[in-house]
Design an enzyme around this catalytic site. Structure first.
Site, mmCIF file in Angstrom:
data_model
loop_
_atom_site.group_PDB
_atom_site.id
_atom_site.type_symbol
_atom_site.label_atom_id
_atom_site.label_comp_id
_atom_site.label_asym_id
_atom_site.label_seq_id
_atom_site.Cartn_x
_atom_site.Cartn_y
_atom_site.Cartn_z
ATOM 1 N N HIS A 444 0.803 -1.223 0.000
ATOM 2 C CA HIS A 444 0.000 0.000 0.000
ATOM 3 C C HIS A 444 0.836 1.274 0.000
ATOM 4 C CE1 HIS A 444 -3.276 -2.652 2.110
ATOM 5 N NE2 HIS A 444 -3.038 -3.015 0.861
HETATM 6 C C1 LIG Z 1 0.815 -7.928 -3.399
HETATM 7 C C2 LIG Z 1 -0.180 -6.816 -3.276
HETATM 8 C C3 LIG Z 1 -1.411 -7.072 -2.684
HETATM 9 C C4 LIG Z 1 -2.330 -6.034 -2.557
HETATM 10 N N1 LIG Z 1 -3.582 -6.322 -2.087
HETATM 11 C C5 LIG Z 1 -4.518 -5.351 -2.087
HETATM 12 C C6 LIG Z 1 -5.852 -5.641 -1.736
HETATM 13 O O1 LIG Z 1 -6.204 -6.776 -1.452
HETATM 14 N N2 LIG Z 1 -6.749 -4.625 -1.740
HETATM 15 C C7 LIG Z 1 -6.395 -3.348 -2.053
HETATM 16 O O2 LIG Z 1 -7.251 -2.453 -1.993
HETATM 17 N N3 LIG Z 1 -5.138 -3.040 -2.403
HETATM 18 C C8 LIG Z 1 -4.201 -4.013 -2.461
HETATM 19 N N4 LIG Z 1 -2.944 -3.719 -2.880
HETATM 20 C C9 LIG Z 1 -2.625 -2.331 -3.204
HETATM 21 C C10 LIG Z 1 -3.189 -1.832 -4.525
HETATM 22 O O3 LIG Z 1 -3.265 -2.864 -5.464
HETATM 23 C C11 LIG Z 1 -2.268 -0.696 -5.020
HETATM 24 O O4 LIG Z 1 -2.235 0.311 -4.030
HETATM 25 C C12 LIG Z 1 -2.752 -0.076 -6.318
HETATM 26 O O5 LIG Z 1 -2.953 -1.061 -7.305
HETATM 27 C C13 LIG Z 1 -1.734 0.965 -6.792
HETATM 28 O O6 LIG Z 1 -2.283 1.671 -7.870
HETATM 29 P P1 LIG Z 1 -1.414 2.751 -8.663
HETATM 30 O O7 LIG Z 1 -2.209 3.163 -9.832
HETATM 31 O O8 LIG Z 1 -0.966 3.803 -7.709
HETATM 32 O O9 LIG Z 1 -0.083 1.994 -9.109
HETATM 33 P P2 LIG Z 1 0.076 0.613 -9.891
HETATM 34 O O10 LIG Z 1 -1.209 -0.112 -9.970
HETATM 35 O O11 LIG Z 1 1.232 -0.076 -9.273
HETATM 36 O O12 LIG Z 1 0.416 1.058 -11.380
HETATM 37 C C14 LIG Z 1 1.612 1.639 -11.805
HETATM 38 C C15 LIG Z 1 1.891 1.167 -13.231
HETATM 39 O O13 LIG Z 1 2.918 1.986 -13.789
HETATM 40 C C16 LIG Z 1 3.817 1.156 -14.494
HETATM 41 N N5 LIG Z 1 5.106 1.853 -14.546
HETATM 42 C C17 LIG Z 1 5.929 2.105 -13.519
HETATM 43 N N6 LIG Z 1 7.020 2.761 -13.955
HETATM 44 C C18 LIG Z 1 6.858 2.937 -15.293
HETATM 45 C C19 LIG Z 1 7.651 3.554 -16.304
HETATM 46 N N7 LIG Z 1 8.838 4.129 -16.028
HETATM 47 N N8 LIG Z 1 7.194 3.552 -17.577
HETATM 48 C C20 LIG Z 1 5.997 2.980 -17.881
HETATM 49 N N9 LIG Z 1 5.212 2.380 -16.950
HETATM 50 C C21 LIG Z 1 5.646 2.365 -15.676
HETATM 51 C C22 LIG Z 1 3.853 -0.116 -13.673
HETATM 52 O O14 LIG Z 1 4.376 -1.211 -14.398
HETATM 53 C C23 LIG Z 1 2.386 -0.281 -13.276
HETATM 54 O O15 LIG Z 1 1.666 -1.005 -14.239
HETATM 55 C C24 LIG Z 1 -1.998 -4.725 -3.015
HETATM 56 C C25 LIG Z 1 -0.766 -4.475 -3.617
HETATM 57 C C26 LIG Z 1 0.135 -5.513 -3.766
HETATM 58 C C27 LIG Z 1 1.445 -5.226 -4.448
#
Ligand SMILES: Cc1cc2nc3c(=O)[nH]c(=O)nc-3n(C[C@H](O)[C@H](O)[C@H](O)COP(=O)(O)OP(=O)(O)OC[C@H]3O[C@@H](n4cnc5c(N)ncnc54)[C@H](O)[C@@H]3O)c2cc1C
Length: 508
Positions: A444
């Site tokens: 998170h």
């Molecule tokens: C193992 C795990 C279990 C979890 N379980 C839960 C749960 O049960 N319930 C819940 O609510 N939350 C859960 N979470 C948390 C939740 O999934 C995340 O907080 C959320 O998905 C993050 O969203 P985001 O859009 O901020 O980033 P992300 O979803 O991480 O997206 C970022 C994206 O940017 C891409 N990226 C990064 N750098 C670059 C670059 N330089 N160029 C191009 N692309 C790039 C990455 O590859 C990724 O696809 C969990 C997380 C993990 C890791």
């Protein structure tokens, strides 16, 4: 190559933005993702199903597999899972779809972000979901993310015993964990009907792939944002070993709480002295980039199963959860407890783990660059338990959770507690040592580019997610939370992306 909007990162936030922003056929949208892209039919099994957490294991194919440190005093390494695939971390996560508490959003508003008060976020929480169980003013019925709960008659013996033990310990029944007044023990809301992990790639991206004004480019790594003065004009990327610069009228960073601050700094936006120390010429001095990073510290309380209590490899991971407030503190639901039941049945993994998490940490971490190369992960110092209030509440959380599991309902299920031992629990000092040794993190990570008014010297974006002091550049993902929410973060991030898409449509 020029687009109206370039979105960097196709994760929880990025897929929502790609969908909502490409609803206008006159807006061209480019979605860049460092990892691969799969349609539903192509999804590898470990992404489609939870598969005993195979997708989030260190070194797994679609995991960035970062490594952080617990704190400067305790530089123990901590694995940090992040999804590297369309859907991002929502494609490898544990599918608990729990909203932040109303107080979280009202605190965001009180910190100078009045557009994020609970009442203003509620329509967006409703918009994102189709709740199969609950029909009332707080729930949506026709949004992209399906939400459901395990019916009581389907609870595994461990979850049924846990519910009973919590009720007997005096915790209230919590029939709807996404209700604004919710607390206590109840069925966990999940976004995995039929055992399918409904990532934002499935729920948002698959629904808009056909649009001619949306271009999805996977296996492309953004290296930095390009500026003309204070105006973001494009993105430099690497694709199969070649570099390109692609132009955009608006650039949105949605790389998540680790990549977005990293990319800002690689682009010259961040604490100027720090940038110079790694050879990057500052474009704009923003001291808050990488500061204030938060996550939920988490420990597993581990039990050995009774010999004839078996865990099936494909058993549901989460069914029943508990939230309560630490003794002596006022932050409602600052503790979350989740028994997990999806470990494979094997001689090496027969144990039952009970996740116990601090949902309202005061300790703040720090993300810094160690290199100007995008392929070198930033240094992640979570600074867990550096605020004594965190240790005090975590102690209380572990002791109360252990007490719940002393209930006779577990007699046929659990043979003995393996960790913490009675010796670990014997004194505050021994328990603190156990916490220091065992605290890991949930997935998170957030608050590493926090939102706030320009009067806040550590604010990185304004409440419309525009980067302070620069034009045509936003950050929309977990990084910009003004503070971490008291819940698993996915639902809140999807809500934020839905709301920010409206800000963009409204020209804010
Ligand atoms: C193992 C795990 C279990 C979890 N379980 C839960 C749960 O049960 N319930 C819940 O609510 N939350 C859960 N979470 C948390 C939740 O999934 C995340 O907080 C959320 O998905 C993050 O969203 P985001 O859009 O901020 O980033 P992300 O979803 O991480 O997206 C970022 C994206 O940017 C891409 N990226 C990064 N750098 C670059 C670059 N330089 N160029 C191009 N692309 C790039 C990455 O590859 C990724 O696809 C969990 C997380 C993990 C890791």
């Amino acid at each position: 190559m020029k687009y109206d909007v370039i979105i960097i990162g196709a994760g929880s936030a990025g897929c929502v933005l790609a969908n909502r922003l490409s609803e206008d056929p006159d807006r061209s949208v480019l979605l860049l993702e460092a990892g691969p892209d799969y349609t539903f039919d192509q999804l590898p099994a470990e992404l489609k199903h939870d598969m005993n957490q195979a997708a989030s294991e260190q070194g797994a194919d679609h995991n960035w597999s970062f490594v952080g440190q617990a704190s400067p005093q305790n530089p123990r390494s901590i694995h940090v899972a992040r999804g590297k695939v369309t859907g991002g971390s929502s494609a490898i996560n544990h599918q608990i779809l729990l909203r932040g508490a109303p107080e979280d959003f009202d605190a965001w508003a009180a910190a100078g972000n009045d557009e994020w008060a609970y009442q203003k976020t509620l329509p967006y929480f409703r918009r994102l979901e189709a709740d199969a169980d609950i029909r009332d003013d707080f729930h949506g019925t026709d949004g992209p993310i399906p939400v459901w709960r395990h019916a009581r008659e389907d609870w595994l013996p461990l979850h049924a015993a846990f519910y009973q033990a919590c009720r007997d310990a005096g915790f209230p029944d919590d029939p709807d964990m996404n209700h604004p007044d919710s607390t206590g023990v109840g069925q966990v809301p999940l976004n995995n009907p039929g055992g399918v992990r409904m990532s934002t790639a499935i729920t948002y991206l698959d629904a808009c792939r056909h649009r001619l004004n949306l271009t999805i480019r996977a296996n492309v790594t953004a290296k930095r944002v390009v500026f003309d003065g204070d105006k973001a004009t494009g993105v430099e990327v690497e694709s199969n070993g070649e570099s390109f610069t692609v132009d955009g009228d608006q650039i949105i960073l949605a790389g998540g709480a680790i990549a977005s601050p990293q990319l800002l700094m690689l682009s010259g936006v961040g604490p100027a002295d720090h940038l110079r120390s790694v050879g990057i010429e500052p474009v704009h001095d923003l001291p808050g980039v990488g500061r204030s990073m938060k996550n939920h510290p988490s420990v597993s309380i581990v039990y050995r199963s009774q010999p004839d209590h078996h865990l099936a490899p494909d058993a549901p991971r989460n069914q029943v959860g508990l939230r309560f407030t630490a003794n002596g503190y006022n932050e409602r639901n600052d503790i979350q407890v989740q028994p997990t039941t999806s470990y494979p049945e094997s001689p090496t993994a027969p144990n039952i783990r009970v996740g116990c998490r601090l949902e309202y940490p005061y300790s703040e971490g720090l993300l810094t660059l160690t290199s100007a190369d995008v392929d070198v992960q930033p240094h992640l110092d979570f600074r867990f338990l550096t605020d004594p209030r965190d240790t005090e509440r975590f102690r209380d959380a572990v002791r109360r959770t252990v007490a719940v599991f002393e209930h006779p309902a577990f007699a046929d299920l659990l043979a003995e507690r393996l960790s913490p031992t009675d010796a670990d629990l014997a004194s505050d000092d021994s328990l603190d040592a156990w916490l220091q040794q065992n605290a890991g993190i949930a997935g998170h990570a957030s608050v590493s580019c926090k939102m706030g008014p320009s009067s806040d010297p550590l604010a990185v974006v304004d409440q419309y997610c525009n980067v302070h002091g620069l034009r045509n550049l936003r950050v929309i993902d977990a990084a910009v939370m003004p503070d971490i929410v008291r819940a698993n973060t996915n639902a809140t991030i999807i809500m934020m992306a839905e709301r920010a898409a409206d800000f963009i449509r409204e020209g804010k």
